[in-house]
Design a protein around this motif. Structure first.
Motif, mmCIF file in Angstrom:
data_model
loop_
_atom_site.group_PDB
_atom_site.id
_atom_site.type_symbol
_atom_site.label_atom_id
_atom_site.label_comp_id
_atom_site.label_asym_id
_atom_site.label_seq_id
_atom_site.Cartn_x
_atom_site.Cartn_y
_atom_site.Cartn_z
ATOM 1 N N GLY A 1 0.878 -1.292 0.073
ATOM 2 C CA GLY A 1 -0.063 -0.130 -0.044
ATOM 3 C C GLY A 1 0.829 1.252 -0.031
ATOM 4 O O GLY A 1 2.147 1.141 0.180
ATOM 5 N N PRO A 2 0.074 2.481 -0.339
ATOM 6 C CA PRO A 2 0.911 3.671 -0.397
ATOM 7 C C PRO A 2 1.222 4.372 0.919
ATOM 8 O O PRO A 2 2.041 5.140 0.815
ATOM 9 C CB PRO A 2 0.034 4.599 -1.167
ATOM 10 C CG PRO A 2 -1.364 4.242 -0.786
ATOM 11 C CD PRO A 2 -1.321 2.440 -0.523
ATOM 12 N N LYS A 3 0.689 3.814 2.010
ATOM 13 C CA LYS A 3 1.036 4.325 3.310
ATOM 14 C C LYS A 3 2.537 4.213 3.869
ATOM 15 O O LYS A 3 3.164 3.309 3.668
ATOM 16 C CB LYS A 3 0.096 3.925 4.309
ATOM 17 C CG LYS A 3 -1.335 4.243 4.318
ATOM 18 C CD LYS A 3 -2.114 4.168 5.270
ATOM 19 C CE LYS A 3 -3.705 4.746 5.198
ATOM 20 N NZ LYS A 3 -4.282 4.212 6.254
ATOM 21 N N THR A 4 3.028 5.297 4.376
ATOM 22 C CA THR A 4 4.441 5.190 5.005
ATOM 23 C C THR A 4 4.425 4.514 6.303
ATOM 24 O O THR A 4 3.229 4.294 6.886
ATOM 25 C CB THR A 4 5.054 6.605 5.067
ATOM 26 O OG1 THR A 4 4.080 7.184 6.244
ATOM 27 C CG2 THR A 4 4.877 7.393 3.845
ATOM 28 N N ALA A 5 5.518 4.191 6.707
ATOM 29 C CA ALA A 5 5.604 3.384 8.100
ATOM 30 C C ALA A 5 5.190 4.225 8.967
ATOM 31 O O ALA A 5 4.536 3.865 10.030
ATOM 32 C CB ALA A 5 7.212 3.041 8.246
ATOM 33 N N ARG A 6 5.311 5.587 9.184
ATOM 34 C CA ARG A 6 4.852 6.474 10.165
ATOM 35 C C ARG A 6 3.496 6.575 10.060
ATOM 36 O O ARG A 6 2.759 6.345 11.150
ATOM 37 C CB ARG A 6 5.495 7.861 9.772
ATOM 38 C CG ARG A 6 5.169 8.768 10.757
ATOM 39 C CD ARG A 6 5.640 10.115 10.685
ATOM 40 N NE ARG A 6 7.122 9.875 11.051
ATOM 41 C CZ ARG A 6 8.063 10.870 10.706
ATOM 42 N NH1 ARG A 6 7.654 12.196 10.340
ATOM 43 N NH2 ARG A 6 9.262 10.710 11.378
ATOM 44 N N GLN A 7 2.861 6.580 9.090
ATOM 45 C CA GLN A 7 1.298 6.556 9.049
ATOM 46 C C GLN A 7 0.713 5.296 9.602
ATOM 47 O O GLN A 7 -0.293 5.343 10.274
ATOM 48 C CB GLN A 7 0.724 6.674 7.662
ATOM 49 C CG GLN A 7 1.118 8.197 7.048
ATOM 50 C CD GLN A 7 1.116 8.146 5.614
ATOM 51 O OE1 GLN A 7 0.945 7.321 4.828
ATOM 52 N NE2 GLN A 7 0.400 9.482 5.179
ATOM 53 N N ARG A 8 1.442 4.253 9.120
ATOM 54 C CA ARG A 8 0.817 2.869 9.623
ATOM 55 C C ARG A 8 1.091 2.649 10.849
ATOM 56 O O ARG A 8 0.308 2.181 11.756
ATOM 57 C CB ARG A 8 1.686 1.703 8.924
ATOM 58 C CG ARG A 8 1.350 1.690 7.450
ATOM 59 C CD ARG A 8 2.165 0.557 6.827
ATOM 60 N NE ARG A 8 2.194 0.622 5.198
ATOM 61 C CZ ARG A 8 1.981 -0.348 4.537
ATOM 62 N NH1 ARG A 8 2.096 -1.662 4.958
ATOM 63 N NH2 ARG A 8 1.903 -0.342 3.375
ATOM 64 N N TYR A 9 2.255 3.229 11.530
ATOM 65 C CA TYR A 9 2.440 3.017 13.097
ATOM 66 C C TYR A 9 1.461 3.727 13.662
ATOM 67 O O TYR A 9 0.848 3.411 14.674
ATOM 68 C CB TYR A 9 3.926 3.119 13.402
ATOM 69 C CG TYR A 9 4.210 2.731 14.781
ATOM 70 C CD1 TYR A 9 4.108 1.548 15.160
ATOM 71 C CD2 TYR A 9 4.816 3.703 15.686
ATOM 72 C CE1 TYR A 9 4.526 0.978 16.664
ATOM 73 C CE2 TYR A 9 5.117 3.269 16.802
ATOM 74 C CZ TYR A 9 4.641 1.861 17.307
ATOM 75 O OH TYR A 9 5.251 1.527 18.452
ATOM 76 N N LEU A 10 1.149 5.088 13.194
ATOM 77 C CA LEU A 10 0.377 6.173 13.957
ATOM 78 C C LEU A 10 -1.077 5.358 13.924
ATOM 79 O O LEU A 10 -1.438 5.619 15.307
ATOM 80 C CB LEU A 10 0.452 7.457 13.278
ATOM 81 C CG LEU A 10 -0.254 8.325 13.874
ATOM 82 C CD1 LEU A 10 -0.029 8.681 15.220
ATOM 83 C CD2 LEU A 10 -0.544 9.580 12.997
ATOM 84 N N LEU A 11 -1.417 5.041 13.163
ATOM 85 C CA LEU A 11 -2.739 4.412 13.145
ATOM 86 C C LEU A 11 -2.994 3.275 14.007
ATOM 87 O O LEU A 11 -3.915 3.142 14.990
ATOM 88 C CB LEU A 11 -3.124 3.901 11.832
ATOM 89 C CG LEU A 11 -4.604 3.206 11.546
ATOM 90 C CD1 LEU A 11 -5.732 4.498 11.985
ATOM 91 C CD2 LEU A 11 -4.946 2.634 10.200
ATOM 92 N N THR A 12 -1.927 2.239 14.252
ATOM 93 C CA THR A 12 -1.949 1.278 15.035
ATOM 94 C C THR A 12 -1.789 1.972 16.698
ATOM 95 O O THR A 12 -2.400 1.430 17.548
ATOM 96 C CB THR A 12 -0.529 0.328 15.142
ATOM 97 O OG1 THR A 12 -0.769 -0.184 13.598
ATOM 98 C CG2 THR A 12 -0.324 -0.628 16.001
ATOM 99 N N ILE A 13 -1.060 2.809 16.850
ATOM 100 C CA ILE A 13 -0.765 3.358 18.242
ATOM 101 C C ILE A 13 -2.372 3.956 18.531
ATOM 102 O O ILE A 13 -2.709 4.039 19.543
ATOM 103 C CB ILE A 13 0.067 4.435 18.259
ATOM 104 C CG1 ILE A 13 1.559 3.850 18.045
ATOM 105 C CG2 ILE A 13 0.213 5.326 19.646
ATOM 106 C CD1 ILE A 13 1.802 2.811 19.290
#
Length: 137
Positions: A62-74
């Motif tokens: 997917g196009p999301k960055t690692a920061r975006q993915r981790y932020l959503l998880t948090i």
């Protein structure tokens, strides 16, 4: 998250009589017991969900960055754990004392601490995504 817990604990101290609706003791005991059970279940379920989300963050394209993915998880895990703190507020409004408010608040703060952001998790996601991007090109 910690500020919200502190905020509604402070509000309960300042406006205790205005906030309480006071229902029957037997009903409160039943509701309190159910909420304790839910709180006990939410801790391992949130931990499991966090583990699943972290693995999905590393493997899903997917196009999301690692920061975006981790932020959503948090955000997801912190909100789920914050619900435990809100159980105390709900019970206080229903007429329980400060003791129940404090117990649920402390459980929520413990959960917030347990599910705080971890740089190793973020770096693992970033590394997995960079390897995936290199293999795709």
């Amino acid at each position: 998250m910690l500020l919200s817990v502190l905020g509604y604990n402070l509000a309960c101290h300042l406006w205790a009589t205005e906030l309480r609706i006071g229902i029957d003791e037997a009903q409160r005991v039943l509701i309190r017991s159910v909420l304790y059970g839910l709180a006990i279940l939410l801790f391992p379920l949130t931990n499991l969900l966090r583990h699943i989300l972290l693995r999905l963050n590393q493997t899903m394209p997917g196009p999301k960055t690692a920061r975006q993915r981790y932020l959503l998880t948090i955000i997801i895990t912190q909100v789920l754990i914050e619900v435990v703190s809100l159980f105390g507020l709900a019970m206080f409004i229903l007429g329980d004392g400060f003791n129940t408010l404090y117990i649920f608040s402390c459980m929520g703060v413990l959960g917030i601490f347990l599910h705080k952001p971890n740089s190793a998790e973020y770096l693992a996601i970033a590394a997995a995504l960079s390897i995936e991007n290199r293999q795709a090109t």
